[in-house]
Design an enzyme around this catalytic site. Sequence first.
Site, short mmCIF file in Angstrom:
data_model
loop_
_atom_site.label_atom_id
_atom_site.label_comp_id
_atom_site.label_asym_id
_atom_site.label_seq_id
_atom_site.Cartn_x
_atom_site.Cartn_y
_atom_site.Cartn_z
N ARG A 1 0.83 -1.21 0.00
CA ARG A 1 0.00 0.00 0.00
C ARG A 1 0.86 1.26 0.00
O ARG A 1 0.51 2.26 -0.62
CB ARG A 1 -0.92 -0.04 1.23
CG ARG A 1 -2.36 0.27 0.90
CD ARG A 1 -3.32 -0.42 1.86
NE ARG A 1 -3.61 -1.78 1.41
CZ ARG A 1 -4.05 -2.75 2.18
NH1 ARG A 1 -4.24 -2.52 3.47
NH2 ARG A 1 -4.29 -3.93 1.69
N ASP B 1 2.44 6.07 -2.70
CA ASP B 1 3.54 6.88 -3.20
C ASP B 1 3.33 7.21 -4.67
O ASP B 1 3.42 8.37 -5.09
CB ASP B 1 4.86 6.14 -3.00
CG ASP B 1 6.06 6.97 -3.46
OD1 ASP B 1 6.07 8.19 -3.18
OD2 ASP B 1 6.98 6.41 -4.08
N VAL C 1 0.55 9.86 -5.84
CA VAL C 1 0.72 11.28 -5.48
C VAL C 1 2.10 11.73 -5.93
O VAL C 1 3.11 11.26 -5.39
CB VAL C 1 0.55 11.51 -3.97
CG1 VAL C 1 0.68 13.00 -3.64
CG2 VAL C 1 -0.81 10.98 -3.49
N GLY D 1 3.74 10.79 -8.46
CA GLY D 1 4.51 9.72 -9.07
C GLY D 1 5.33 8.95 -8.06
O GLY D 1 5.38 9.28 -6.87
N ASP E 1 8.07 8.60 -6.35
CA ASP E 1 9.27 9.38 -6.03
C ASP E 1 9.59 9.42 -4.55
O ASP E 1 10.40 10.24 -4.09
CB ASP E 1 9.12 10.82 -6.55
CG ASP E 1 8.04 11.60 -5.81
OD1 ASP E 1 7.23 10.98 -5.09
OD2 ASP E 1 8.01 12.84 -5.95
N GLU F 1 3.15 14.26 3.44
CA GLU F 1 2.21 13.24 2.95
C GLU F 1 1.96 12.17 4.00
O GLU F 1 0.85 11.67 4.15
CB GLU F 1 2.73 12.60 1.66
CG GLU F 1 2.58 13.47 0.43
CD GLU F 1 3.02 12.75 -0.83
OE1 GLU F 1 2.88 11.51 -0.90
OE2 GLU F 1 3.51 13.44 -1.75
N PRO G 1 -7.55 7.52 -4.43
CA PRO G 1 -8.98 7.18 -4.44
C PRO G 1 -9.50 6.98 -3.02
O PRO G 1 -8.87 6.32 -2.20
CB PRO G 1 -9.00 5.86 -5.23
CG PRO G 1 -7.63 5.30 -5.09
CD PRO G 1 -6.70 6.47 -4.99
N HIS H 1 -6.19 -5.89 -1.75
CA HIS H 1 -7.07 -5.83 -0.58
C HIS H 1 -7.39 -7.22 -0.02
O HIS H 1 -8.19 -7.34 0.90
CB HIS H 1 -8.37 -5.10 -0.93
CG HIS H 1 -8.21 -3.62 -1.03
ND1 HIS H 1 -9.27 -2.77 -1.25
CD2 HIS H 1 -7.11 -2.83 -0.92
CE1 HIS H 1 -8.83 -1.52 -1.29
NE2 HIS H 1 -7.52 -1.54 -1.09
N ASP I 1 -9.92 -9.05 3.96
CA ASP I 1 -10.45 -10.26 3.33
C ASP I 1 -10.72 -11.27 4.45
O ASP I 1 -9.79 -11.80 5.06
CB ASP I 1 -9.43 -10.81 2.34
CG ASP I 1 -9.89 -12.09 1.65
OD1 ASP I 1 -10.90 -12.68 2.07
OD2 ASP I 1 -9.22 -12.51 0.69
#
Length: 303
Positions: free
Chosen positions: A53, A58, A61, A63, A65, A73, A148, A178, A223
């Site tokens: 994740r 990374d 947002v 790219g 980097d 962030e 998202p 997920h 899950d």
Amino acid sequence: MIMMFVPKMDAAVSSSLRVGFYRRSCPAAESIIARTVRRAVSQNPDIGAGLIRLHFHDCFVRGCDGSVLPKAERDHPANNPGLRGFNVISKAKRRIERICPNTVSCADILAFAARDSSQILGRINYPVPAGRRDGLVSSFNEVTPNLPSPRLTADQLIQNFASKGLSADEMVTLSGAHSIGRSRCSSFSDRLYNDPSLDRNYAATLKATCPANGGSDPTVAMDPATPNRLDNTYYAELRAGRGLLTTDQTLAESPATRGYVDMNARFGVAWAGKFARAMVKMGSIDVLTGNQGEIRRRCSMVN
């Protein structure tokens, strides 16, 4: 058995990144990262999900980097306290710096760690093209418009991933991540009482963990069937109405994505190959290479 997939590289990937990038400059880099990840995941499988994740957050947002690692962030509500694995990246970076100072980027460490986690938890292995440089900016305000949210519809997810150069099929394929990890009740609690697509028995189980008054915010497995194994069981759970987030269940409900869910549920090896290819493609989003950006000395801050 570990499945090794060798994805066909898109021209955009192969022109800027390459497999074996550190073969001469720091030949031990990938093995150091793999050992660090394996030790952490053996103690807590959720760390593997967190590392996959981390790489995703990374890349979406600014790219791929390494901008998710510094404070701006990292402290956004979309990342904190939910994201895990920051310490693993920092530990791998410190070990590499001792033998190859100013050589291996934090962005590349994220990509390698996500691959290693996929191998450990899903036996999905693939070569990682490298050569990313670390960004000079980490922006709190750029997280929300790019990541998202857990309440998007399938059409909104398709648009979000398309803005990063990823197809609807690749979006559904990457959503298979997920099948591991955990989510806070606040990310889906609104579904427990008014979403008819949620399996009734599954909803009852979730209600027993997630308080109706919202006083605390515990976590549950993403899950319920195979919570510590990266596999295609996730898609079978979606077909049974046991998708945890809105963004999970909408994939099985929408005509635009239902077919991909059905195929992934039926053909696990094919899904694993698609997952490897999609991870490589995602890892090439807006990368910095050559003299762009920098090689950070510490992943948590720009030089």
